[in-house]
Structures are given as structure tokens and as C-alpha cells.
Design a protein around this motif. Structure first.
Motif, mmCIF file in Angstrom:
data_model
loop_
_atom_site.group_PDB
_atom_site.id
_atom_site.type_symbol
_atom_site.label_atom_id
_atom_site.label_comp_id
_atom_site.label_asym_id
_atom_site.label_seq_id
_atom_site.Cartn_x
_atom_site.Cartn_y
_atom_site.Cartn_z
ATOM 1 N N GLU A 28 -10.254 -22.701 98.807
ATOM 2 C CA GLU A 28 -10.842 -24.042 98.782
ATOM 3 C C GLU A 28 -10.823 -24.679 100.174
ATOM 4 O O GLU A 28 -11.812 -25.278 100.604
ATOM 5 N N LYS A 29 -9.709 -24.549 100.877
ATOM 6 C CA LYS A 29 -9.620 -25.107 102.230
ATOM 7 C C LYS A 29 -10.580 -24.386 103.168
ATOM 8 O O LYS A 29 -11.198 -24.997 104.033
ATOM 9 N N ARG A 30 -10.701 -23.069 102.977
ATOM 10 C CA ARG A 30 -11.603 -22.292 103.836
ATOM 11 C C ARG A 30 -13.050 -22.710 103.611
ATOM 12 O O ARG A 30 -13.816 -22.862 104.570
ATOM 13 N N ALA A 31 -13.425 -22.920 102.359
ATOM 14 C CA ALA A 31 -14.792 -23.344 102.053
ATOM 15 C C ALA A 31 -15.079 -24.708 102.673
ATOM 16 O O ALA A 31 -16.154 -24.926 103.255
ATOM 17 N N VAL A 57 -10.529 -13.300 114.376
ATOM 18 C CA VAL A 57 -11.300 -12.640 113.320
ATOM 19 C C VAL A 57 -12.687 -13.263 113.250
ATOM 20 O O VAL A 57 -12.911 -14.373 113.722
ATOM 21 N N GLY A 58 -13.590 -12.544 112.620
ATOM 22 C CA GLY A 58 -14.944 -13.053 112.449
ATOM 23 C C GLY A 58 -15.039 -13.980 111.251
ATOM 24 O O GLY A 58 -14.145 -14.037 110.412
ATOM 25 N N ARG A 59 -16.120 -14.708 111.163
ATOM 26 C CA ARG A 59 -16.316 -15.666 110.073
ATOM 27 C C ARG A 59 -16.452 -14.984 108.714
ATOM 28 O O ARG A 59 -16.255 -15.627 107.685
ATOM 29 N N LEU A 102 -17.994 -26.706 109.724
ATOM 30 C CA LEU A 102 -18.566 -26.009 110.887
ATOM 31 C C LEU A 102 -20.072 -26.221 110.972
ATOM 32 O O LEU A 102 -20.637 -26.220 112.072
ATOM 33 N N ILE A 103 -20.691 -26.390 109.841
ATOM 34 C CA ILE A 103 -22.150 -26.576 109.810
ATOM 35 C C ILE A 103 -22.529 -27.886 110.486
ATOM 36 O O ILE A 103 -23.557 -27.986 111.138
ATOM 37 N N TYR A 154 -11.026 -19.363 113.244
ATOM 38 C CA TYR A 154 -11.392 -17.946 113.294
ATOM 39 C C TYR A 154 -11.097 -17.369 114.680
ATOM 40 O O TYR A 154 -10.585 -16.268 114.805
ATOM 41 N N GLU A 155 -11.426 -18.141 115.693
ATOM 42 C CA GLU A 155 -11.170 -17.702 117.068
ATOM 43 C C GLU A 155 -9.668 -17.616 117.342
ATOM 44 O O GLU A 155 -9.205 -16.689 118.000
ATOM 45 N N ILE A 156 -8.915 -18.577 116.849
ATOM 46 C CA ILE A 156 -7.469 -18.589 117.047
ATOM 47 C C ILE A 156 -6.847 -17.311 116.492
ATOM 48 O O ILE A 156 -5.976 -16.700 117.117
#
Length: 72
Positions: free
Chosen positions: A60-63, A12-14, A69-70, A7-9
Motif C-alpha cells: 500500500e505504501k509503495r503504491a 533497484v529498478g521501479r 512519483l507521477i 528506488y535509487e537509494i
């Protein structure tokens, strides 16, 4: 392996929508494209941007990425 905040790269926000992610990717990909940039690190940055986009554009990859991240 070092953690990369995709997201930082992309800047954009999460909670960014797919359209926001796509727009950010296109802007950065154009900026750091090896044929355009004079930055010596531009090619590496371009690859990093592509990796981030490949992960975040696929639901799916994003999820799976968001779940990882958790645990960090």
C-alpha cells in the motif's frame, strides 16, 4: 521537503520484486550499519535505507509512493 528516490537509494529498478528489494536492503543495511561502517555519514545513510525499505516493502505504501512519483 526534498524528494527522495527510494528506488535509487536501494539501487533497484521501479519494477523490482519484493525479493529484489529485500535483498538490496539487506546488503546495504549490512554495509552501512553503524557497528560495521567507518563512514561518518554511515548512520544517516543507514536510516535513509531503512526509510526506503519501510516504504517499498509495504504494497500500500509503495503504491502511494509510486503515485506520488507521477506528480513530480
Amino acid at each position: 521537503m526534498k524528494f527522495k528516490d527510494y528506488y535509487e537509494i536501494l539501487g533497484v529498478g521501479r519494477t523490482a520484486t519484493n525479493d529484489e528489494i529485500k535483498k538490496a536492503y539487506r546488503k546495504l543495511a549490512h554495509q552501512y550499519h553503524p557497528d560495521v561502517t567507518k563512514d561518518p555519514a554511515g548512520e544517516a545513510k543507514f536510516k535513509e535505507i531503512g526509510e526506503a525499505y519501510a516504504t517499498l516493502k509495504d504494497p500500500e505504501k509503495r503504491a502511494a509512493y509510486d503515485l506520488s512519483l507521477i506528480h513530480i
